[in-house]
Design a protein around this motif. Structure first.
Motif, PDB file in Angstrom:
ATOM      1  N   LYS A  24       0.997  -1.063  -0.090  1.00  0.00           N
ATOM      2  CA  LYS A  24       0.099  -0.259  -0.153  1.00  0.00           C
ATOM      3  C   LYS A  24       1.555   1.403  -0.123  1.00  0.00           C
ATOM      4  O   LYS A  24       0.461   2.379   0.169  1.00  0.00           O
ATOM      5  CB  LYS A  24      -0.968  -0.117   1.335  1.00  0.00           C
ATOM      6  CG  LYS A  24      -1.711  -1.169   1.333  1.00  0.00           C
ATOM      7  CD  LYS A  24      -3.310  -1.243   0.863  1.00  0.00           C
ATOM      8  CE  LYS A  24      -3.701  -2.352   0.697  1.00  0.00           C
ATOM      9  NZ  LYS A  24      -4.688  -2.681   1.491  1.00  0.00           N
ATOM     10  N   GLU A  76     -10.776 -12.187   9.354  1.00  0.00           N
ATOM     11  CA  GLU A  76     -10.873 -13.280   9.045  1.00  0.00           C
ATOM     12  C   GLU A  76     -11.700 -14.191  10.241  1.00  0.00           C
ATOM     13  O   GLU A  76     -12.417 -15.332  10.409  1.00  0.00           O
ATOM     14  CB  GLU A  76     -10.099 -14.128   8.529  1.00  0.00           C
ATOM     15  CG  GLU A  76      -9.974 -13.934   7.272  1.00  0.00           C
ATOM     16  CD  GLU A  76      -8.578 -12.506   7.159  1.00  0.00           C
ATOM     17  OE1 GLU A  76      -9.185 -12.006   8.012  1.00  0.00           O
ATOM     18  OE2 GLU A  76      -7.309 -13.301   6.541  1.00  0.00           O
ATOM     19  N   ASP A 126     -10.744  -8.405   0.786  1.00  0.00           N
ATOM     20  CA  ASP A 126     -11.541  -8.351   2.317  1.00  0.00           C
ATOM     21  C   ASP A 126     -12.002  -7.824   2.280  1.00  0.00           C
ATOM     22  O   ASP A 126     -13.193  -7.872   3.039  1.00  0.00           O
ATOM     23  CB  ASP A 126      -9.930  -8.142   2.884  1.00  0.00           C
ATOM     24  CG  ASP A 126      -9.134  -9.634   2.555  1.00  0.00           C
ATOM     25  OD1 ASP A 126      -9.534 -10.953   2.530  1.00  0.00           O
ATOM     26  OD2 ASP A 126      -8.602  -9.319   1.885  1.00  0.00           O
ATOM     27  N   THR A 127     -11.884  -6.125   2.278  1.00  0.00           N
ATOM     28  CA  THR A 127     -12.801  -5.187   2.696  1.00  0.00           C
ATOM     29  C   THR A 127     -13.804  -4.850   2.959  1.00  0.00           C
ATOM     30  O   THR A 127     -15.373  -4.896   3.295  1.00  0.00           O
ATOM     31  CB  THR A 127     -12.210  -3.626   2.667  1.00  0.00           C
ATOM     32  OG1 THR A 127     -10.724  -3.873   2.691  1.00  0.00           O
ATOM     33  CG2 THR A 127     -12.696  -2.551   3.635  1.00  0.00           C
TER      34      THR A 127
HETATM   35  P1  ADP Z   1      -8.227  -5.818   0.816  1.00  0.00           P
HETATM   36  O1  ADP Z   1      -7.778  -7.058  -0.197  1.00  0.00           O
HETATM   37  O2  ADP Z   1      -9.182  -5.092   1.114  1.00  0.00           O
HETATM   38  O3  ADP Z   1      -7.474  -4.422  -0.446  1.00  0.00           O
HETATM   39  P2  ADP Z   1      -5.782  -6.382   2.572  1.00  0.00           P
HETATM   40  O4  ADP Z   1      -5.380  -7.841   1.819  1.00  0.00           O
HETATM   41  O5  ADP Z   1      -4.610  -5.487   2.188  1.00  0.00           O
HETATM   42  O6  ADP Z   1      -7.350  -6.379   2.226  1.00  0.00           O
HETATM   43  O7  ADP Z   1      -6.043  -7.217   3.628  1.00  0.00           O
HETATM   44  C1  ADP Z   1      -6.628  -7.884   4.428  1.00  0.00           C
HETATM   45  C2  ADP Z   1      -5.190  -8.875   4.844  1.00  0.00           C
HETATM   46  O8  ADP Z   1      -4.809  -8.259   5.668  1.00  0.00           O
HETATM   47  C3  ADP Z   1      -6.064 -10.002   6.065  1.00  0.00           C
HETATM   48  O9  ADP Z   1      -6.007 -11.290   5.390  1.00  0.00           O
HETATM   49  C4  ADP Z   1      -5.799 -10.055   6.826  1.00  0.00           C
HETATM   50  O10 ADP Z   1      -5.704 -10.558   7.869  1.00  0.00           O
HETATM   51  C5  ADP Z   1      -4.371  -9.258   7.245  1.00  0.00           C
HETATM   52  N1  ADP Z   1      -4.347  -8.213   8.959  1.00  0.00           N
HETATM   53  C6  ADP Z   1      -4.970  -7.359   9.196  1.00  0.00           C
HETATM   54  N2  ADP Z   1      -4.774  -6.903  10.203  1.00  0.00           N
HETATM   55  C7  ADP Z   1      -3.144  -7.820  10.253  1.00  0.00           C
HETATM   56  C8  ADP Z   1      -2.721  -8.084  11.075  1.00  0.00           C
HETATM   57  N3  ADP Z   1      -2.897  -6.995  12.358  1.00  0.00           N
HETATM   58  N4  ADP Z   1      -1.454  -9.247  11.414  1.00  0.00           N
HETATM   59  C9  ADP Z   1      -1.704  -9.447  10.858  1.00  0.00           C
HETATM   60  N5  ADP Z   1      -2.826  -9.470   9.598  1.00  0.00           N
HETATM   61  C10 ADP Z   1      -3.075  -8.401   9.197  1.00  0.00           C
END
Ligand code: ADP
Ligand code: MG
Length: 391
Positions: A202, A321, A349-350
């Protein structure tokens, strides 16, 4: 507003219209398990039916890597689409070739044909000129409604746009209008929320958004690297050591715009059943790890969100999750649901978390494209969009 031509700007009556859709849906036991993406393409398909086009739909499904994989045929999708449209949808044996050409010839105005999985051919992802030519020869007009793959320059998303009059479908138009408008001309205060696992995924987004937003709220795993860069101990938390210098640089550059967690939910292991507790960011125990933002952080973020007029969100606030570590994400969803701001949610995921909470209708827009929406947030031009005709 998007400056690309749409299906409204071309004459489709009686024409063979080749439409790239995103029917990359989850299957379960040979059935469509979630038809959200099929429904998202209905406005364009229905418009084309009503306007007497001969409709040729094309999509990829999964990752067959250039060969035929029986489980990745689009037949279940054709069946579900026919149910949703209330009319037959013919399934082609392939996406190019003589048999397909014959099926196209048989189409009458208003008929719908679905081509077989594009990625059964290596030429699709390679954007191979010969494969592009064969695909393009099926249609007279090209419509791209597959926002979710617009960040890929593949034959069906980019190549064919150079050989046919090329316009956007309604889903594509909607996605571009919401995301581009938020980024180019947001109503202020403009607040972005970023989360997710990795800061390296990001960085481009942080960089692009910092110049545009009034506040940038950072949660999720990516906050850990910032917290460590500020000198906090983060125990066993996910941290990207190699991104620490960059995190320091961004902290300096962003000043007070960057809002980081003040408290977190820590766990004694990475597990749905892990022991957990809420601690301040100064007191993360050495053997524990951060898996969610805490309630004081939710409060701090909400202060910014209450006054915001535009909010863009990408990336969960914790390991959503695991129900035990989903509270932060859930609280942000609820805060946005009650907000009067324009709320735009991107990321696989969001978006899934918003769907699961049953709050999709409460958001202004939940993007159907994970990677594509992220690249727009990074300020990139999507090749599948660039190739469409300008208004
Ligand atoms: P999106 O798919 O919405 O773009 P991401 O894939 O970037 O989002 O982020 C979601 C992932 O981030 C999930 O798999 C979640 O488990 C992981 N995640 C969020 N916070 C944490 C954390 N504190 N430690 C480890 N993994 C995390
Ligand atoms: Mg993801």
């Amino acid at each position: 507003m998007s400056d690309k031509k749409t299906v409204r700007d071309v004459n489709v009556k009686g024409k063979r219209v080749l439409v790239r859709v995103d029917f990359n849906v989850p299957l379960d036991d040979g059935q469509v398990a979630d038809d959200t993406r099929i429904r998202a393409a209905l406005p364009t398909i229905q418009y084309l039916i009503e306007h007497g086009a001969r409709i040729i739909l094309m999509s990829h499904l999964g990752r067959p890597k250039g060969r035929v994989v029986e489980d990745l045929r689009l037949t279940p999708v054709a069946k579900r689409l026919a149910e949703l449209l209330g009319r037959p949808v013919a399934m082609a044996v392939d996406c190019v070739g003589e048999e397909v050409e014959a099926a196209v010839e048989r189409l009458r105005p208003g008929d719908v044909l679905l081509l077989e999985n594009l990625r059964f051919h290596p030429g699709e992802e390679a954007n191979d000129p010969e494969f592009v030519r064969r695909l393009a020869s099926l249609g007279e007009v090209y419509v791209n409604d597959a926002f979710g793959t617009a960040h890929r320059a593949h034959a069906s998303t980019e190549g064919v746009a150079h050989l046919l009059p090329a316009v956007a479908g309604f889903l594509m138009e909607k996605e571009l209008n919401f995301l581009s408008k938020a980024l180019e001309n947001p109503e202020h205060p403009f607040v972005a929320i970023l989360g997710g696992a990795k800061i390296s995924d990001k960085i481009g987004v942080v960089d692009n958004l910092l110049g545009k937003v009034d506040a940038l709220l950072i949660g999720g795993g990516m906050a850990n690297t910032f917290l460590k860069a500020q000198g906090h101990q983060v125990g066993q938390s996910l941290v990207e050591e190699e991104s620490l210098p960059l995190a320091r640089e961004l902290l300096n550059k962003a000043g007070r715009k960057l809002v980081l967690p003040v408290d977190v939910v820590v766990a004694d292991r990475f597990d749905a059943e892990a022991q957990s507790k809420i601690v301040g960011v100064e007191e993360v125990p050495a053997q524990w790890r951060i898996l969610d933002i805490g309630p004081a952080t939710v409060e701090r973020f909400a202060q910014e969100l209450y006054v915001a007029k535009t909010v863009v969100w990408n990336g969960t606030m914790g390991v959503a999750e695991f129900p035990r570590f989903a509270a932060g994400t859930r609280a942000i969803i609820e805060t946005l649901a009650e907000s009067g701001a324009i709320t735009i949610v991107g990321g696989g995921d969001t978006a899934a978390a918003v769907h699961q909470a049953g709050m999709v209708e409460k958001m202004t827009h939940v993007s159907t494209g994970g990677g594509a929406s992220l690249e727009l947030l990074e300020g990139k031009v999507l090749p599948g969009v660039a190739a469409l005709a300008d208004k």
